[in-house]
Design a protein around this motif. Structure first.
Motif, PDB file in Angstrom:
ATOM      1  N   GLY A   1       0.771  -1.228   0.000  1.00  0.00           N
ATOM      2  CA  GLY A   1       0.000   0.000   0.000  1.00  0.00           C
ATOM      3  C   GLY A   1       0.803   1.279   0.000  1.00  0.00           C
ATOM      4  N   VAL A   2       2.080   1.196  -0.374  1.00  0.00           N
ATOM      5  CA  VAL A   2       2.925   2.394  -0.363  1.00  0.00           C
ATOM      6  C   VAL A   2       3.020   3.050  -1.742  1.00  0.00           C
ATOM      7  CG1 VAL A   2       4.287   1.650   1.613  1.00  0.00           C
ATOM      8  CG2 VAL A   2       5.013   1.003  -0.696  1.00  0.00           C
TER       9      VAL A   2
ATOM     10  N   VAL B   1      17.363   0.937  -7.405  1.00  0.00           N
ATOM     11  CA  VAL B   1      16.440   0.238  -6.513  1.00  0.00           C
ATOM     12  C   VAL B   1      15.625   1.308  -5.791  1.00  0.00           C
ATOM     13  CG1 VAL B   1      16.189  -1.351  -4.583  1.00  0.00           C
ATOM     14  CG2 VAL B   1      18.050  -1.681  -6.229  1.00  0.00           C
ATOM     15  N   VAL B   2      14.331   1.347  -6.068  1.00  0.00           N
ATOM     16  CA  VAL B   2      13.453   2.405  -5.569  1.00  0.00           C
ATOM     17  C   VAL B   2      12.643   1.885  -4.385  1.00  0.00           C
ATOM     18  CG1 VAL B   2      11.565   3.967  -6.156  1.00  0.00           C
ATOM     19  CG2 VAL B   2      13.319   3.430  -7.859  1.00  0.00           C
ATOM     20  N   VAL B   3      12.693   2.601  -3.276  1.00  0.00           N
ATOM     21  CA  VAL B   3      11.967   2.240  -2.058  1.00  0.00           C
ATOM     22  C   VAL B   3      10.965   3.347  -1.735  1.00  0.00           C
ATOM     23  CG1 VAL B   3      12.135   1.676   0.395  1.00  0.00           C
ATOM     24  CG2 VAL B   3      13.961   0.965  -1.183  1.00  0.00           C
ATOM     25  N   PRO B   4       9.668   3.114  -1.912  1.00  0.00           N
ATOM     26  CA  PRO B   4       8.684   4.130  -1.529  1.00  0.00           C
ATOM     27  C   PRO B   4       8.557   4.225  -0.008  1.00  0.00           C
ATOM     28  CG  PRO B   4       7.781   2.550  -3.122  1.00  0.00           C
ATOM     29  CD  PRO B   4       9.038   1.969  -2.577  1.00  0.00           C
ATOM     30  N   ALA B   5       8.322   5.434   0.487  1.00  0.00           N
ATOM     31  CA  ALA B   5       8.099   5.662   1.914  1.00  0.00           C
ATOM     32  C   ALA B   5       6.823   6.471   2.087  1.00  0.00           C
ATOM     33  CB  ALA B   5       9.277   6.408   2.539  1.00  0.00           C
ATOM     34  N   THR B   6       6.003   6.085   3.047  1.00  0.00           N
ATOM     35  CA  THR B   6       4.784   6.827   3.337  1.00  0.00           C
ATOM     36  C   THR B   6       4.835   7.387   4.753  1.00  0.00           C
ATOM     37  OG1 THR B   6       3.687   4.773   4.017  1.00  0.00           O
ATOM     38  CG2 THR B   6       3.357   5.492   1.749  1.00  0.00           C
ATOM     39  N   VAL B   7       4.049   8.422   4.978  1.00  0.00           N
ATOM     40  CA  VAL B   7       4.035   9.108   6.264  1.00  0.00           C
ATOM     41  C   VAL B   7       3.409   8.213   7.331  1.00  0.00           C
ATOM     42  CG1 VAL B   7       3.121  11.098   7.519  1.00  0.00           C
ATOM     43  CG2 VAL B   7       3.915  11.359   5.166  1.00  0.00           C
ATOM     44  N   GLY B   8       3.955   8.259   8.545  1.00  0.00           N
ATOM     45  CA  GLY B   8       3.403   7.501   9.658  1.00  0.00           C
ATOM     46  C   GLY B   8       4.393   6.493  10.199  1.00  0.00           C
ATOM     47  N   MET B   9       4.161   6.049  11.413  1.00  0.00           N
ATOM     48  CA  MET B   9       5.106   5.174  12.089  1.00  0.00           C
ATOM     49  C   MET B   9       5.353   3.889  11.309  1.00  0.00           C
ATOM     50  SD  MET B   9       5.023   3.639  15.973  1.00  0.00           S
ATOM     51  CE  MET B   9       3.573   2.618  15.667  1.00  0.00           C
TER      52      MET B   9
ATOM     53  N   GLU C   1       7.014   4.537   7.635  1.00  0.00           N
ATOM     54  CA  GLU C   1       8.424   4.914   7.717  1.00  0.00           C
ATOM     55  C   GLU C   1       9.274   3.780   8.274  1.00  0.00           C
ATOM     56  OE1 GLU C   1       9.280   9.112   8.952  1.00  0.00           O
ATOM     57  OE2 GLU C   1       7.133   9.067   9.419  1.00  0.00           O
ATOM     58  N   SER C   2       8.755   3.078   9.280  1.00  0.00           N
ATOM     59  CA  SER C   2       9.509   1.978   9.878  1.00  0.00           C
ATOM     60  C   SER C   2       9.763   0.870   8.873  1.00  0.00           C
ATOM     61  CB  SER C   2       8.769   1.428  11.100  1.00  0.00           C
ATOM     62  OG  SER C   2       8.653   2.412  12.110  1.00  0.00           O
ATOM     63  N   GLU C   3       8.744   0.551   8.061  1.00  0.00           N
ATOM     64  CA  GLU C   3       8.912  -0.491   7.061  1.00  0.00           C
ATOM     65  C   GLU C   3       9.881  -0.047   5.965  1.00  0.00           C
ATOM     66  OE1 GLU C   3       8.028  -3.479   7.163  1.00  0.00           O
ATOM     67  OE2 GLU C   3       6.409  -3.590   8.642  1.00  0.00           O
ATOM     68  N   SER C   4       9.875   1.218   5.633  1.00  0.00           N
ATOM     69  CA  SER C   4      10.821   1.723   4.639  1.00  0.00           C
ATOM     70  C   SER C   4      12.250   1.625   5.158  1.00  0.00           C
ATOM     71  CB  SER C   4      10.490   3.170   4.271  1.00  0.00           C
ATOM     72  OG  SER C   4       9.218   3.253   3.676  1.00  0.00           O
ATOM     73  N   ILE C   5      12.439   1.978   6.416  1.00  0.00           N
ATOM     74  CA  ILE C   5      13.766   1.865   7.022  1.00  0.00           C
ATOM     75  C   ILE C   5      14.199   0.399   7.070  1.00  0.00           C
ATOM     76  CG2 ILE C   5      15.059   2.156   9.173  1.00  0.00           C
ATOM     77  CD1 ILE C   5      13.276   4.672   9.657  1.00  0.00           C
ATOM     78  N   SER C   6      13.275  -0.483   7.434  1.00  0.00           N
ATOM     79  CA  SER C   6      13.576  -1.911   7.456  1.00  0.00           C
ATOM     80  C   SER C   6      13.971  -2.407   6.071  1.00  0.00           C
ATOM     81  CB  SER C   6      12.361  -2.687   7.965  1.00  0.00           C
ATOM     82  OG  SER C   6      12.563  -4.080   7.866  1.00  0.00           O
ATOM     83  N   THR C   7      13.256  -1.941   5.042  1.00  0.00           N
ATOM     84  CA  THR C   7      13.588  -2.329   3.667  1.00  0.00           C
ATOM     85  C   THR C   7      14.978  -1.838   3.292  1.00  0.00           C
ATOM     86  OG1 THR C   7      11.250  -2.223   3.036  1.00  0.00           O
ATOM     87  CG2 THR C   7      12.870  -2.181   1.258  1.00  0.00           C
TER      88      THR C   7
ATOM     89  N   GLU D   1       9.668  12.253  10.030  1.00  0.00           N
ATOM     90  CA  GLU D   1      10.607  12.431  11.133  1.00  0.00           C
ATOM     91  C   GLU D   1      11.481  11.196  11.350  1.00  0.00           C
ATOM     92  OE1 GLU D   1       8.348  13.521  14.522  1.00  0.00           O
ATOM     93  OE2 GLU D   1       7.951  15.568  13.845  1.00  0.00           O
ATOM     94  N   ARG D   2      10.878  10.015  11.305  1.00  0.00           N
ATOM     95  CA  ARG D   2      11.630   8.787  11.566  1.00  0.00           C
ATOM     96  C   ARG D   2      12.640   8.520  10.451  1.00  0.00           C
ATOM     97  NH1 ARG D   2       6.469   8.506  12.760  1.00  0.00           N
ATOM     98  NH2 ARG D   2       5.810   7.955  14.869  1.00  0.00           N
TER      99      ARG D   2
END
Length: 220
Positions: free
Chosen positions: A14-15, A102-110, A113-119, A155-156
């Motif tokens: 869903g990102v 390699v493209v990593v989408p990030a969405t707002v919210g805990m 953002e946490s899943e994007s950082i994990s990726t 922020e994260r």
């Protein structure tokens, strides 16, 4: 002459991976879209032809990727339902070295953002993707908060950029100079730098929205 190979991937669904592939990148790069997805919609939802695979069909996917990229650009959209198996195949085969971006989408919210950082950490530490090949898309930003600095939306993610020695954010890029921009993949750069954003887009309008750059780091 072979084309560019772009991989879009995230641990989280869903990102906007398929929307990004079909509505932002493909109209500007053209080429073949390859979707590794079992359960969810892919870029075919936007009326585009898509080559579809499951992660178990990695051998066929990889063969087709090499064949299509010999004649033009390719966009690989990896669905969240297949991402773990796909990453396992990348690690075992070393296939990540084939990708230019390699493209990593990030969405707002805990969670987003946490899943994007994990990726990002998985790609960097486990898969071994060269930092200079990674791009982060800051997606689904609330345009009603356009006067709020982008760091406060994510922020994260910016905290991660500050803490991880391989990435560094550009602090003079804030909400005051956000702008509409067309997608133009920057060339990979050498060194320990890691994350650069490209224009993001809304899920509803399919139009590019705000962009911000996270510049290459010079820290060791």
């Amino acid at each position: 002459m072979s084309g560019k190979k772009i991989l879009i991937i995230s641990n989280y669904g869903g990102v906007g991976k398929s929307t990004l592939a079909g509505c932002l990148i493909h109209p500007r790069t053209g080429g073949e879209i390859l979707s590794v997805e079992s359960n969810n919609l892919d870029a075919s939802a936007y009326g585009l032809p898509v080559h579809q695979y499951a992660a178990a069909e990695y051998t066929q996917y990889y063969a087709d990727l090499r064949r299509y990229s010999a004649f033009g650009n390719t966009i690989s959209d990896i669905g969240a339902s297949n991402v773990e198996k796909f990453i396992d195949h990348l690690i075992k085969s070393g296939g990540h070295e084939q990708f230019d971006y390699v493209v990593v989408p990030a969405t707002v919210g805990m969670r987003g953002e946490s899943e994007s950082i994990s990726t990002l950490l998985t790609l960097l530490d486990n898969v071994g993707v060269a930092p200079a090949r990674i791009r982060v898309v800051l997606n689904q930003v609330d345009k009603c908060r356009r006067n709020t600095p982008i760091e406060q939306h994510f922020e994260r993610l910016f905290a991660f950029a500050d803490q991880d020695g391989r990435v560094q954010s550009t602090r003079n890029a804030n909400s005051l100079n956000w702008k509409y921009s067309r997608f133009s993949p920057p060339q990979p750069v050498a060194g320990p730098a890691c994350v650069v954003t490209i224009p993001t887009m809304t899920r509803r309008s399919r139009k590019p929205i705000w962009r911000i750059n996270i510049a290459p780091s010079t820290r060791r």
